[in-house]
Design a protein around this motif. Sequence first.
Motif, PDB file in Angstrom:
ATOM      1  N   LYS A 242       0.784  -1.234   0.000  1.00  0.00           N
ATOM      2  CA  LYS A 242       0.000   0.000   0.000  1.00  0.00           C
ATOM      3  C   LYS A 242       0.818   1.286   0.000  1.00  0.00           C
ATOM      4  CE  LYS A 242      -0.853   0.307   5.034  1.00  0.00           C
ATOM      5  NZ  LYS A 242       0.055  -0.742   5.490  1.00  0.00           N
ATOM      6  N   GLU A 243       2.110   1.242   0.325  1.00  0.00           N
ATOM      7  CA  GLU A 243       2.920   2.460   0.405  1.00  0.00           C
ATOM      8  C   GLU A 243       3.399   2.888  -0.982  1.00  0.00           C
ATOM      9  OE1 GLU A 243       4.561   1.103   4.792  1.00  0.00           O
ATOM     10  OE2 GLU A 243       5.748   0.736   2.992  1.00  0.00           O
ATOM     11  N   GLY A 244       3.317   4.188  -1.252  1.00  0.00           N
ATOM     12  CA  GLY A 244       3.781   4.719  -2.535  1.00  0.00           C
ATOM     13  C   GLY A 244       2.651   4.900  -3.527  1.00  0.00           C
ATOM     14  N   LEU A 245       2.994   5.444  -4.695  1.00  0.00           N
ATOM     15  CA  LEU A 245       2.009   5.811  -5.706  1.00  0.00           C
ATOM     16  C   LEU A 245       2.072   4.943  -6.961  1.00  0.00           C
ATOM     17  CD1 LEU A 245       2.406   9.699  -5.488  1.00  0.00           C
ATOM     18  CD2 LEU A 245       0.665   8.277  -4.370  1.00  0.00           C
ATOM     19  N   LEU A 246       3.198   4.310  -7.236  1.00  0.00           N
ATOM     20  CA  LEU A 246       3.330   3.516  -8.446  1.00  0.00           C
ATOM     21  C   LEU A 246       2.422   2.289  -8.420  1.00  0.00           C
ATOM     22  CD1 LEU A 246       7.196   3.478  -9.022  1.00  0.00           C
ATOM     23  CD2 LEU A 246       5.484   4.715 -10.358  1.00  0.00           C
ATOM     24  N   PRO A 247       2.051   1.770  -9.596  1.00  0.00           N
ATOM     25  CA  PRO A 247       1.295   0.518  -9.636  1.00  0.00           C
ATOM     26  C   PRO A 247       2.067  -0.605  -8.976  1.00  0.00           C
ATOM     27  CG  PRO A 247       1.263   1.596 -11.779  1.00  0.00           C
ATOM     28  CD  PRO A 247       2.258   2.350 -10.939  1.00  0.00           C
ATOM     29  N   ARG A 248       1.345  -1.448  -8.296  1.00  0.00           N
ATOM     30  CA  ARG A 248       2.005  -2.540  -7.553  1.00  0.00           C
ATOM     31  C   ARG A 248       2.791  -3.466  -8.470  1.00  0.00           C
ATOM     32  NH1 ARG A 248      -3.948  -4.247  -5.958  1.00  0.00           N
ATOM     33  NH2 ARG A 248      -3.688  -2.111  -5.280  1.00  0.00           N
ATOM     34  N   ASP A 249       2.329  -3.626  -9.713  1.00  0.00           N
ATOM     35  CA  ASP A 249       3.051  -4.496 -10.647  1.00  0.00           C
ATOM     36  C   ASP A 249       4.451  -3.970 -10.947  1.00  0.00           C
ATOM     37  OD1 ASP A 249       0.729  -5.912 -10.713  1.00  0.00           O
ATOM     38  OD2 ASP A 249       0.310  -5.621 -12.846  1.00  0.00           O
ATOM     39  N   GLU A 250       4.652  -2.677 -10.786  1.00  0.00           N
ATOM     40  CA  GLU A 250       5.947  -2.073 -11.079  1.00  0.00           C
ATOM     41  C   GLU A 250       6.864  -2.035  -9.866  1.00  0.00           C
ATOM     42  OE1 GLU A 250       5.650   1.744 -12.954  1.00  0.00           O
ATOM     43  OE2 GLU A 250       3.950   1.147 -14.216  1.00  0.00           O
ATOM     44  N   LYS A 251       6.310  -1.833  -8.687  1.00  0.00           N
ATOM     45  CA  LYS A 251       7.165  -1.529  -7.539  1.00  0.00           C
ATOM     46  C   LYS A 251       7.472  -2.712  -6.625  1.00  0.00           C
ATOM     47  CE  LYS A 251       3.243   0.048  -4.699  1.00  0.00           C
ATOM     48  NZ  LYS A 251       2.563   1.226  -4.120  1.00  0.00           N
ATOM     49  N   MET A 252       6.659  -3.771  -6.655  1.00  0.00           N
ATOM     50  CA  MET A 252       6.829  -4.841  -5.684  1.00  0.00           C
ATOM     51  C   MET A 252       7.760  -5.935  -6.219  1.00  0.00           C
ATOM     52  SD  MET A 252       5.150  -3.559  -3.284  1.00  0.00           S
ATOM     53  CE  MET A 252       5.423  -4.891  -2.106  1.00  0.00           C
TER      54      MET A 252
ATOM     55  N   LEU B  88      14.423 -22.142   1.736  1.00  0.00           N
ATOM     56  CA  LEU B  88      14.649 -21.763   3.123  1.00  0.00           C
ATOM     57  C   LEU B  88      13.333 -21.292   3.717  1.00  0.00           C
ATOM     58  CD1 LEU B  88      17.977 -19.699   3.037  1.00  0.00           C
ATOM     59  CD2 LEU B  88      17.652 -21.965   4.021  1.00  0.00           C
ATOM     60  N   PRO B  89      13.085 -21.529   5.008  1.00  0.00           N
ATOM     61  CA  PRO B  89      11.829 -21.069   5.624  1.00  0.00           C
ATOM     62  C   PRO B  89      11.876 -19.578   5.943  1.00  0.00           C
ATOM     63  CG  PRO B  89      13.136 -22.254   7.235  1.00  0.00           C
ATOM     64  CD  PRO B  89      13.885 -22.358   5.932  1.00  0.00           C
ATOM     65  N   MET B  90      11.977 -18.769   4.907  1.00  0.00           N
ATOM     66  CA  MET B  90      12.079 -17.332   5.069  1.00  0.00           C
ATOM     67  C   MET B  90      11.726 -16.655   3.756  1.00  0.00           C
ATOM     68  SD  MET B  90      16.270 -16.952   5.168  1.00  0.00           S
ATOM     69  CE  MET B  90      16.229 -15.161   5.302  1.00  0.00           C
ATOM     70  N   GLY B  91      11.679 -15.331   3.766  1.00  0.00           N
ATOM     71  CA  GLY B  91      11.405 -14.592   2.543  1.00  0.00           C
ATOM     72  C   GLY B  91      11.670 -13.111   2.751  1.00  0.00           C
ATOM     73  N   TYR B  92      11.649 -12.356   1.633  1.00  0.00           N
ATOM     74  CA  TYR B  92      11.939 -10.922   1.658  1.00  0.00           C
ATOM     75  C   TYR B  92      11.053 -10.252   0.617  1.00  0.00           C
ATOM     76  CZ  TYR B  92      14.745  -6.602   1.199  1.00  0.00           C
ATOM     77  OH  TYR B  92      15.182  -5.300   1.158  1.00  0.00           O
ATOM     78  N   LEU B  93      10.312  -9.240   1.040  1.00  0.00           N
ATOM     79  CA  LEU B  93       9.388  -8.516   0.176  1.00  0.00           C
ATOM     80  C   LEU B  93       9.806  -7.060   0.135  1.00  0.00           C
ATOM     81  CD1 LEU B  93       6.645  -8.590  -1.419  1.00  0.00           C
ATOM     82  CD2 LEU B  93       5.564  -7.928   0.740  1.00  0.00           C
ATOM     83  N   GLU B  94       9.939  -6.520  -1.082  1.00  0.00           N
ATOM     84  CA  GLU B  94      10.521  -5.194  -1.259  1.00  0.00           C
ATOM     85  C   GLU B  94       9.582  -4.288  -2.048  1.00  0.00           C
ATOM     86  OE1 GLU B  94      14.658  -3.372  -3.214  1.00  0.00           O
ATOM     87  OE2 GLU B  94      13.946  -5.399  -3.730  1.00  0.00           O
ATOM     88  N   ASN B  95       9.413  -3.062  -1.547  1.00  0.00           N
ATOM     89  CA  ASN B  95       8.723  -1.999  -2.283  1.00  0.00           C
ATOM     90  C   ASN B  95       9.798  -1.078  -2.835  1.00  0.00           C
ATOM     91  OD1 ASN B  95       7.427   0.482  -2.962  1.00  0.00           O
ATOM     92  ND2 ASN B  95       5.705  -0.010  -1.615  1.00  0.00           N
ATOM     93  N   THR B  96      10.089  -1.183  -4.120  1.00  0.00           N
ATOM     94  CA  THR B  96      11.215  -0.453  -4.697  1.00  0.00           C
ATOM     95  C   THR B  96      10.956   1.048  -4.808  1.00  0.00           C
ATOM     96  OG1 THR B  96      10.420  -0.849  -6.950  1.00  0.00           O
ATOM     97  CG2 THR B  96      11.925  -2.483  -6.011  1.00  0.00           C
TER      98      THR B  96
END
Length: 703
Positions: A149-159, A213-221
């Motif tokens: 939800k943070e930011g203005l760009l479309p989610r397809d571009e930033k996530m 691995l039992p982990m993950g990382y999610l980034e809002n560029t």
Amino acid sequence: MKRIEVVENGIYMVLEITKEEQVKLLHFSAIPFNEMDIVSERIHNEAFNLVELNLSGMDKPYERHGNKYIVTAPGYRMKYSSLKDERNALGRKIEITTYDEVSQVYVTTHMQFYNQISIVRFWNEVTNKGKNPQTLEYISSFNYTGIEKEGLLPRDEKMRIHVPHHSWQREMNWQTYTLPEVGLEQVQPTIDQRSSNAFEITNVGNWSSKKYLPMGYLENTEVGSSLFWQIEHNGSWHWEIGDQNGHFYLNICGPDELNAHWFKELGLGDTFTSVPVAVGVTSQGFDEAIGQLTRYRRVIRRPNKDNEELKIIFNDYMNSLWGDPTTEKEIPLIDAAAKAGCEYYCIDAGWYADGNWWDNVGEWQESKQRFPNGLKEVTDYIRKKGMIPGAWLELEVMGINCPKLKELDDTWFFIRHGKRVYDRSRYQLDFRNEKVRNYATEVIDRLINEYGIGYIKMDYNIEPGIGTEYEADSVGDGLLEHQRAYLAWLDCIFEKYPELIIENCSSGGLRMDYAMLARYSIQSTSDQENYLQYATIAANAPTGVTPEQAAIWSYPLEEGDKEEVVFNMVNSLLLRIHQSGHLARLSKERGSLVKEALDYYKTIRQDIKIATPFWPLGLSHFKDEWVCLGMKTEHKLYIAVWRRQGNKTTKEIPLIGLVNNKVSIKCTYPSYASNQFEWQEASQKLTITLEPNTARLFEIEKE
């Protein structure tokens, strides 16, 4: 409506108790909450639930499509009961209890913060306080809507979703995906965005990291915020990212019915505790996220001398005896390992069997054919040479030709469809059975008391699948309770023998999780037999395990040149040296390079145990020509650089923001290579020139 706003250790968390008395997790981020970021008005009943849980026989009335873990029942109607907010020795602790009016099932959500670490450990306790028994099919450990939800760009571009693929000889293989690349591109108006699909990462069975691995990382560029997590469980687990009412959610859990054949009967007054999950936030990128995880992992780990001293282990398996030990073969290797400076000497597989040992493991008695004067002659010789002896075990299995089987009944083993579970000619022992635990303890006692063993390589080479039906509500329940019983048994072993070192090995790194690693002090990272490919695994290892727990093989070839030895040694020098190779057969020049590396390691290991990792060139992939891993302390950087085959003789290593202009740089290993680099003060870049299949280690001291 009531808002609970938490700002703690760089974490911004917002909870809301709605007018319908539901508890919503509106925000969990490194960036402050902006209410305008929530595009959906339908957060009541449907979305942003703090907890999702399914009980059998309940309707799910709202829009959900498919098997996604949203609008669970009674998860969608849980109401606020109580709040507890206090501090303990670790940091702030928040507990929120919700309940379902119909079933009278209560859920207490635990949120443990950690002082000066941007991570919270979440887990849920489910208690049946009603008049009827209930069947629990699913309980989340962490559930958060609005991850995009943070930011203005479309989610397809930033996530960006970063997934740690992980498999035998291909461990820590991180890949990055956009939402469209995982089938979640936007094709509906934002306000209505929902589908029947979710991006799912799942593990089922007793190898907790056989696929990921039992982990993950999610980034809002766009805004630079990131969310990262690790699941602290040694078995089945699941996380998914999906869409709901204009937003995306992250849901993390342990075993569930849909994926892992797990359900749990809750009688009156019964309580079930979910798998714990650590979730963190950062606005400073991947390296900082792993730095936070490294600090957190050191806090939750069992205090032990091994992770303080980082002693060097020699193991006789890789590129050496290959599971075929004898007294005659061991003596020259022991001499060579001691001369090189090793401090532990582990006798690997095969010491308990006259010939082929694979399908008769389970008694753990020495082979008189291999050791005519007994194994103790060899372990005594190891101690005489100034090293602590170790031995290989695989205590959780019993081979189908083990003589002890004739004494045992089915209660010792996993059972499905009325039959014992086989895998690779072994049976899976069931640690819920007290007799199994007692037998395992007796083996440990005997190795310590009769042979003076101080190091155990605890291997595990089967995958028994979904679980056991014997005395279990479900096969997944049998598996989970076995896994928890095994951890409790480990706790008892370390309480009895606090100085004992046990290495966590499961065909290399196939149980690399912090249920196990909160107990074990050292983790086998791989069975990779190609030292050139091992550079990628070594470089990426600190993503999954602290540097001081990451055992990296170094196994010089019997025939090779000095650069091959150096490459092998650099693989392990910034982590935990797991020395092997037939050192007794190396030339004098090549053997001296092994000793030089081990001597150097002893001068830097006090830094390794406090350092945090960084990746100037990004995480490594197996096709990369250049690979780089850094370790940083307050005053010093260590940088390992590898070059494999390719055509780029020179590489710039950017260190912007890590050092100031006034630094001193030296190549510390090997000593014969001192002039293959140049420091560019203005751009803060280290330029390195290497031939193919070579590696170097550098120290950079801040002035």
